[in-house]
Design an enzyme around this catalytic site. Sequence first.
Site, short mmCIF file in Angstrom:
data_model
loop_
_atom_site.label_atom_id
_atom_site.label_comp_id
_atom_site.label_asym_id
_atom_site.label_seq_id
_atom_site.Cartn_x
_atom_site.Cartn_y
_atom_site.Cartn_z
N GLU A 43 0.86 -1.18 0.00
CA GLU A 43 0.00 0.00 0.00
C GLU A 43 0.90 1.23 0.00
OE1 GLU A 43 -3.81 1.87 2.41
OE2 GLU A 43 -2.27 0.77 3.49
N HIS A 62 -9.95 0.55 0.54
CA HIS A 62 -10.75 1.09 1.65
C HIS A 62 -11.59 2.31 1.24
CE1 HIS A 62 -7.21 3.63 2.24
NE2 HIS A 62 -6.56 2.72 2.95
N ASN A 90 -12.13 6.08 2.71
CA ASN A 90 -10.95 6.52 3.45
C ASN A 90 -9.82 6.91 2.51
OD1 ASN A 90 -11.95 3.93 5.53
ND2 ASN A 90 -11.90 6.03 6.27
N ALA A 91 -9.23 8.07 2.75
CA ALA A 91 -8.05 8.53 2.01
C ALA A 91 -8.28 8.60 0.51
CB ALA A 91 -6.84 7.64 2.33
N ARG A 103 -20.66 18.85 -6.57
CA ARG A 103 -20.06 19.39 -7.79
C ARG A 103 -18.77 18.68 -8.18
NH1 ARG A 103 -21.72 24.52 -5.48
NH2 ARG A 103 -23.54 25.30 -6.61
N ASP A 136 -7.92 -4.28 7.47
CA ASP A 136 -6.95 -3.18 7.56
C ASP A 136 -6.36 -3.16 8.97
OD1 ASP A 136 -5.78 -1.04 5.98
OD2 ASP A 136 -6.74 0.36 7.35
N LEU A 148 -6.92 8.09 15.56
CA LEU A 148 -7.18 6.79 14.94
C LEU A 148 -6.05 6.42 13.98
CD1 LEU A 148 -9.25 4.45 14.45
CD2 LEU A 148 -10.14 5.84 12.56
N SER A 149 -5.43 5.25 14.21
CA SER A 149 -4.29 4.87 13.38
C SER A 149 -4.44 3.49 12.75
CB SER A 149 -3.00 4.89 14.22
OG SER A 149 -3.04 3.90 15.24
#
Length: 363
Positions: A127, A213, A216-217, A224, A270, A295-296
């Site tokens: 990743e 995921h 997320n990210a 728009r 994850d 959060l990690s």
Amino acid sequence: MPNDYVLYGRHVFTGNALLNNQSIHIQNGIINNIEPFDDAHSPQQIFDYISPAFIDAQIYGANELLLSAFPNSKSIWALQTHCKQWGTLHFLPTIATNTKEIMYAGIDAVKQYWREGGKGCLGLHLEGPWINKEKRGAHIESIVHSPTITEVEELLAYGKGVIKMITLAPEVCNETIIEIIKQAGIIISAGHSNASFEEATHAFNNGIPTVTHLYNAMSPLSHRAPGMVGATFLHPTVYASIIPDGYHVHFEAVKIACKQMPNRLFAITDAVTTTHTGPYQHTLNGNKYESNGILSGSALTMHQAFKNLVNRVNINITDALAMCSTIPAKVLKLDDEIGYIKKNYKANIIMLNSELNIISCLD
């Protein structure tokens, strides 16, 4: 267990349907027949539910052995033990954005695990580091970059037969790079990306088959600017993983995705583990991991992901089992041997009780 035996299930999920009162005949680890049994003359042991085993396409470590901090076969064996306990018989150990040395050591770790007889690990999921800095999340900014052709070719040559999936941002990798990775037989997943709706759709149309995921990210869905989330929802074939833990994604947002992407959404954990060394450090706080109070990482198991899908997202058991087994098998191009209860398939099977807790598993 003997080489030739029969399992009986009140409800058997085959990968295509949930069938009642089925017997599964297994010989030398291979399913050789599935047929109904007579409920009036039922055998002594009948499992409430039988399903293909779970498959986790993204997990970082277990038992305080994060693979990127301890890139050796011991970490992968720890993952296998942890995963099997929760019904996951196949998994992709994952390394987030890291140095060349750590990625190469991770490749060596998988090779060593296989030499030692391990069979749960399907390969390696990288990743990053070829992601978008704007959507890097907790990834190390100084290592995130766009790759060169030489860098890609060298990594793929070293990791031949080991690297199974690479998460990258399509907008930071040119089409030559994408084609080189595709030609190597590696599954590309779009993630940690700020791609526009148009860029994401173009990437999907040109052979990127899945997304890492969902939500997320990545560029979000806006009225728009539909972003990568909107492109994923609307594309007819692209798959996406999702983390159904209630922390990374609100359960109602998971429900929306399930409705938008029937048969194209699959669960991942994850999951990380307690780590006090290296750039990715995690401390367990309740049902999630944090780093400096933020959060990690997930503390999810695939079994809990499945139960969350049923009990919190309120989808039916058939769809939830598919999201944890059959669909990831399709994404990983392994649905010709696992992910189904079907004649001539491997007997990678889990048995559950009426409360959906795991009783045992076969591998």
